[in-house]
Motif scaffolding. Sequence first.
Motif, mmCIF file in Angstrom:
data_model
loop_
_atom_site.group_PDB
_atom_site.id
_atom_site.type_symbol
_atom_site.label_atom_id
_atom_site.label_comp_id
_atom_site.label_asym_id
_atom_site.label_seq_id
_atom_site.Cartn_x
_atom_site.Cartn_y
_atom_site.Cartn_z
ATOM 1 N N ILE A 57 38.087 -33.085 -30.332
ATOM 2 C CA ILE A 57 39.137 -32.342 -29.624
ATOM 3 C C ILE A 57 39.475 -33.045 -28.305
ATOM 4 C CG2 ILE A 57 39.653 -30.184 -28.419
ATOM 5 C CD1 ILE A 57 37.988 -28.741 -30.577
ATOM 6 N N TYR A 58 38.450 -33.506 -27.590
ATOM 7 C CA TYR A 58 38.678 -34.219 -26.322
ATOM 8 C C TYR A 58 39.487 -35.494 -26.556
ATOM 9 C CZ TYR A 58 37.715 -36.915 -22.105
ATOM 10 O OH TYR A 58 37.845 -37.669 -20.966
ATOM 11 N N LEU A 59 39.146 -36.245 -27.578
ATOM 12 C CA LEU A 59 39.858 -37.493 -27.866
ATOM 13 C C LEU A 59 41.315 -37.222 -28.244
ATOM 14 C CD1 LEU A 59 37.057 -39.251 -29.954
ATOM 15 C CD2 LEU A 59 37.857 -39.938 -27.675
ATOM 16 N N LEU A 60 41.550 -36.148 -28.990
ATOM 17 C CA LEU A 60 42.917 -35.790 -29.385
ATOM 18 C C LEU A 60 43.738 -35.350 -28.178
ATOM 19 C CD1 LEU A 60 42.094 -33.798 -32.647
ATOM 20 C CD2 LEU A 60 43.336 -35.969 -32.558
ATOM 21 N N GLN A 68 41.201 -44.466 -34.554
ATOM 22 C CA GLN A 68 42.156 -44.514 -35.662
ATOM 23 C C GLN A 68 42.731 -43.136 -35.985
ATOM 24 O OE1 GLN A 68 40.576 -46.323 -39.205
ATOM 25 N NE2 GLN A 68 42.425 -46.001 -40.395
ATOM 26 N N TYR A 69 41.878 -42.113 -36.041
ATOM 27 C CA TYR A 69 42.338 -40.766 -36.394
ATOM 28 C C TYR A 69 43.295 -40.235 -35.338
ATOM 29 C CZ TYR A 69 42.190 -35.943 -38.027
ATOM 30 O OH TYR A 69 42.553 -34.694 -38.503
ATOM 31 N N VAL A 70 42.987 -40.450 -34.061
ATOM 32 C CA VAL A 70 43.847 -39.979 -32.975
ATOM 33 C C VAL A 70 45.196 -40.672 -33.040
ATOM 34 C CG1 VAL A 70 44.094 -39.803 -30.473
ATOM 35 C CG2 VAL A 70 41.854 -39.469 -31.527
ATOM 36 N N ALA A 71 45.196 -41.973 -33.268
ATOM 37 C CA ALA A 71 46.449 -42.732 -33.346
ATOM 38 C C ALA A 71 47.277 -42.330 -34.548
ATOM 39 C CB ALA A 71 46.143 -44.229 -33.384
ATOM 40 N N SER A 72 46.628 -41.888 -35.608
ATOM 41 C CA SER A 72 47.339 -41.535 -36.843
ATOM 42 C C SER A 72 48.032 -40.187 -36.754
ATOM 43 C CB SER A 72 46.357 -41.517 -38.023
ATOM 44 O OG SER A 72 45.799 -42.793 -38.234
ATOM 45 N N SER A 85 46.086 -28.980 -33.136
ATOM 46 C CA SER A 85 46.197 -28.793 -34.585
ATOM 47 C C SER A 85 46.004 -30.100 -35.350
ATOM 48 C CB SER A 85 47.558 -28.185 -34.940
ATOM 49 O OG SER A 85 48.607 -29.109 -34.718
ATOM 50 N N ALA A 86 46.122 -31.252 -34.643
ATOM 51 C CA ALA A 86 45.850 -32.530 -35.300
ATOM 52 C C ALA A 86 44.390 -32.621 -35.745
ATOM 53 C CB ALA A 86 46.188 -33.683 -34.357
ATOM 54 N N PHE A 87 43.537 -31.784 -35.158
ATOM 55 C CA PHE A 87 42.125 -31.720 -35.574
ATOM 56 C C PHE A 87 42.032 -31.588 -37.093
ATOM 57 C CE2 PHE A 87 37.768 -30.289 -34.019
ATOM 58 C CZ PHE A 87 37.173 -30.305 -35.279
ATOM 59 N N TRP A 88 42.849 -30.697 -37.659
ATOM 60 C CA TRP A 88 42.768 -30.449 -39.101
ATOM 61 C C TRP A 88 43.995 -30.961 -39.861
ATOM 62 C CZ3 TRP A 88 42.255 -26.569 -35.386
ATOM 63 C CH2 TRP A 88 43.404 -25.843 -35.089
ATOM 64 N N ALA A 89 44.815 -31.787 -39.186
ATOM 65 C CA ALA A 89 46.010 -32.304 -39.847
ATOM 66 C C ALA A 89 45.682 -33.386 -40.862
ATOM 67 C CB ALA A 89 46.988 -32.862 -38.807
ATOM 68 N N GLY A 90 44.582 -34.086 -40.667
ATOM 69 C CA GLY A 90 44.181 -35.154 -41.567
ATOM 70 C C GLY A 90 42.910 -34.837 -42.312
ATOM 71 N N LEU A 151 45.931 -49.027 -29.694
ATOM 72 C CA LEU A 151 47.384 -48.971 -29.738
ATOM 73 C C LEU A 151 47.924 -48.380 -28.436
ATOM 74 C CD1 LEU A 151 47.933 -47.612 -33.377
ATOM 75 C CD2 LEU A 151 47.962 -49.987 -32.606
ATOM 76 N N LEU A 152 49.154 -48.771 -28.086
ATOM 77 C CA LEU A 152 49.794 -48.216 -26.901
ATOM 78 C C LEU A 152 50.354 -46.822 -27.167
ATOM 79 C CD1 LEU A 152 51.685 -51.393 -25.606
ATOM 80 C CD2 LEU A 152 49.526 -50.420 -24.761
ATOM 81 N N GLU A 153 50.683 -46.545 -28.451
ATOM 82 C CA GLU A 153 51.258 -45.264 -28.826
ATOM 83 C C GLU A 153 50.795 -44.882 -30.220
ATOM 84 O OE1 GLU A 153 52.188 -42.097 -28.455
ATOM 85 O OE2 GLU A 153 53.525 -42.902 -26.907
ATOM 86 N N GLY A 154 50.656 -43.565 -30.441
ATOM 87 C CA GLY A 154 50.233 -43.080 -31.744
ATOM 88 C C GLY A 154 51.414 -42.808 -32.659
ATOM 89 N N ASN A 155 51.113 -42.552 -33.922
ATOM 90 C CA ASN A 155 52.160 -42.297 -34.923
ATOM 91 C C ASN A 155 52.779 -40.911 -34.780
ATOM 92 O OD1 ASN A 155 51.717 -44.796 -36.108
ATOM 93 N ND2 ASN A 155 50.110 -43.988 -37.461
ATOM 94 N N GLY A 156 52.097 -40.003 -34.106
ATOM 95 C CA GLY A 156 52.605 -38.641 -33.982
ATOM 96 C C GLY A 156 52.237 -37.785 -35.177
ATOM 97 N N LEU A 157 52.473 -36.496 -35.048
ATOM 98 C CA LEU A 157 52.158 -35.533 -36.100
ATOM 99 C C LEU A 157 53.338 -35.402 -37.051
ATOM 100 C CD1 LEU A 157 49.867 -33.530 -36.894
ATOM 101 C CD2 LEU A 157 51.105 -31.782 -35.613
ATOM 102 N N ASN A 158 53.043 -35.310 -38.327
ATOM 103 C CA ASN A 158 54.089 -35.101 -39.333
ATOM 104 C C ASN A 158 54.994 -33.950 -38.890
ATOM 105 O OD1 ASN A 158 55.561 -34.251 -41.652
ATOM 106 N ND2 ASN A 158 54.005 -35.122 -42.985
ATOM 107 N N PRO A 159 56.324 -34.182 -38.865
ATOM 108 C CA PRO A 159 57.237 -33.118 -38.406
ATOM 109 C C PRO A 159 57.056 -31.792 -39.133
ATOM 110 C CG PRO A 159 58.421 -35.191 -38.607
ATOM 111 C CD PRO A 159 57.037 -35.429 -39.153
#
Length: 652
Positions: A57-60, A68-72, A85-90, A151-159
């Motif tokens: 959660i802290y990393l997110l 890798q998971y945070v960037a994804s 919510s990205a915690f359980w998005a992947g 990475l400088l920027e992450g992919n973001g959460l699926n819309p």
Amino acid sequence: MADIGTFALVIALLTSVYALAAYIIGLQKNEEPLLASAKGGVFATAIFTTIASISLIYLLMTGDFSIQYVASYTSSDLPPFYKLSAFWAGNNGSLLLWAWILTILAAIVTVGRRDEDLKPYVGAVMMLISAFFLFLIINTSNPFVKLPKPLLEGNGLNPMLQNPGMVIHPVTTYLGYVGFTVPFAYAIAALFTRQADDRWIKVTRKWTIMSWLFLSMGNLFGAQWAYVELGWGGYWAWDPVENASLIPWLMSTAFLHSVMVQERKNMLKIWNMLLIIFTFALTLFGTFLVRSGVVASVHAFGNSTLGLYFIVFTTVVTMGSLYLVLDRIGLLKQGNEFESLISKESSFLLNNLLFVASAFSILWGTIFPIVSEGFTGRKITVGAPFFNAINAPIGLAFVLLMGICPLIAWRKASIKGIVRNFRVPLVVLGLTGLTLIVVGIRKPYAVIAFSICAFVIVSTLQDIVKGIRVRHKMTGEGWLISSYRLLTKNRRRYGGYVIHLGVVMMIIGIAGSNIYNQEFTKTLKAGEQVRVDNYLVTYEGLQQKPKGENMVISADLNISKSDSLKFKLSPEKVFYPTTEQPSTEPAVKSTWKEDFYVTLVGWEDEAVTIKVNINPLIKWLWTGGYVLILGTLFALWPGKGSAVGAKYLGRS
């Protein structure tokens, strides 16, 4: 923090394995100190899994794109609400959430001194399952894996996941899935200790109801998310992953009804064991479907290497549990027999058979593409017509039983009692059917469904009113006091009735929206009008505006109806900087009669294309779902039996 998370997961796996081994050896040698140490291992597992979860959660939240998971699944512009919510998005994070919930439940179960003879077995079962999930996370799905270069920027959460419903839906579903581990573990403990009574059922009653409630909420919120986010005009597509959460819900619903018969009449012991075993196995099956990649689904995490692990583990657990049932079959057979086919016990059993038939028909339709590919090399998909054709009549049958059961006595119903109790509900059923035909509702399924719903409502209210009247007569209390005390001192029973009324409302919504839904596709220029059924739609123009980092294209529509109802809707397309594919945001005007649901399909030059769905009675579905939730909470609230005794509570 990533190193701390990985270290915590490894320690959690080791402590879960230690706790499992300590329980087994402590039980074999009857060593209390070792069993106490095993309990400490359970708490240690929960603590270290919590540390790992807090680390993720802290990393997110801080946006550490070296992970890798945070960037994804996150980006710098993502709101904190969705970063969480990205915690359980992947896949990796959702497995950690599963393990976290499981180890916390295991720690809670081991607290206290009640049922000390069962708890070592319960702890061992839960630690076995915890060790399996922690092993998977560490070896195949570690969310703390670092990228070779940050990475400088992450992919973001699926819309599609940037919706409040998708923040709540996965968590409630997981709480339902994981919660059934507790009654399953107690059932296995009862088999190991050769206890064939209903103590394990009573101990786990609230656990079972809470798990069922969360799974119900998960299905409801998931359907609402699909309705308002995917833009196809519906809420349930018989998607494999949707089915995967519905199947254990059906099985657990059968279990909740069946255990009442064991508690009251000392019957159906084998049946109840099988129901809870298959309920738990089907929660594992649902997890397998989401993560295996063997089925195509908008809800799935895609291909992964977890499928084989889940198949092997689910098979071993199920076969081992069934072996225990078979080995204790003599003990489980002890009990009473059915005295009459026309009794409350028989109606409960028939209800169970219908739930199980529905569950296995959905299961077969869901896995048929996998089976067909294995035998023929071609994946043959099964669509909505198959599921609807089988489950519509089954669904109506068990709704009808909801109205019949309160009207039938335990053991053996008398002809006189049947005539007296069924007279009013049957008259209402017939009058409802005739009225529907007279007003122009002629489709057979609609007439049957709405008539059955009227029957269930009247039979349920009749039993409640009967209880209030009898209590008023026996105690001399006022009508309001009698009503309040009857309901609050019998929460389990009358909470169940509220749940039934909620289900009836949902069936009204499901029947109306499936039988009488309409779909139209129209292309309009600015200022142009078009008639859609009884609605007059006027297109005012296309708007473009920024919304944070996103760009929103919306079509402004004025809608009026013949009954003077007027409103504005603006369906949208939202473009995100992190993905090329825009999301579709439908606009909905909801009334008790129907939903006017419109999506923006596209635009060219000065014209836009819109799709309109007119979905009757959808509001009844959502409202019924929340009534079901309230009824369950009411039934769970602490409350004892009535002071005037069970025979005065209006029992039919």
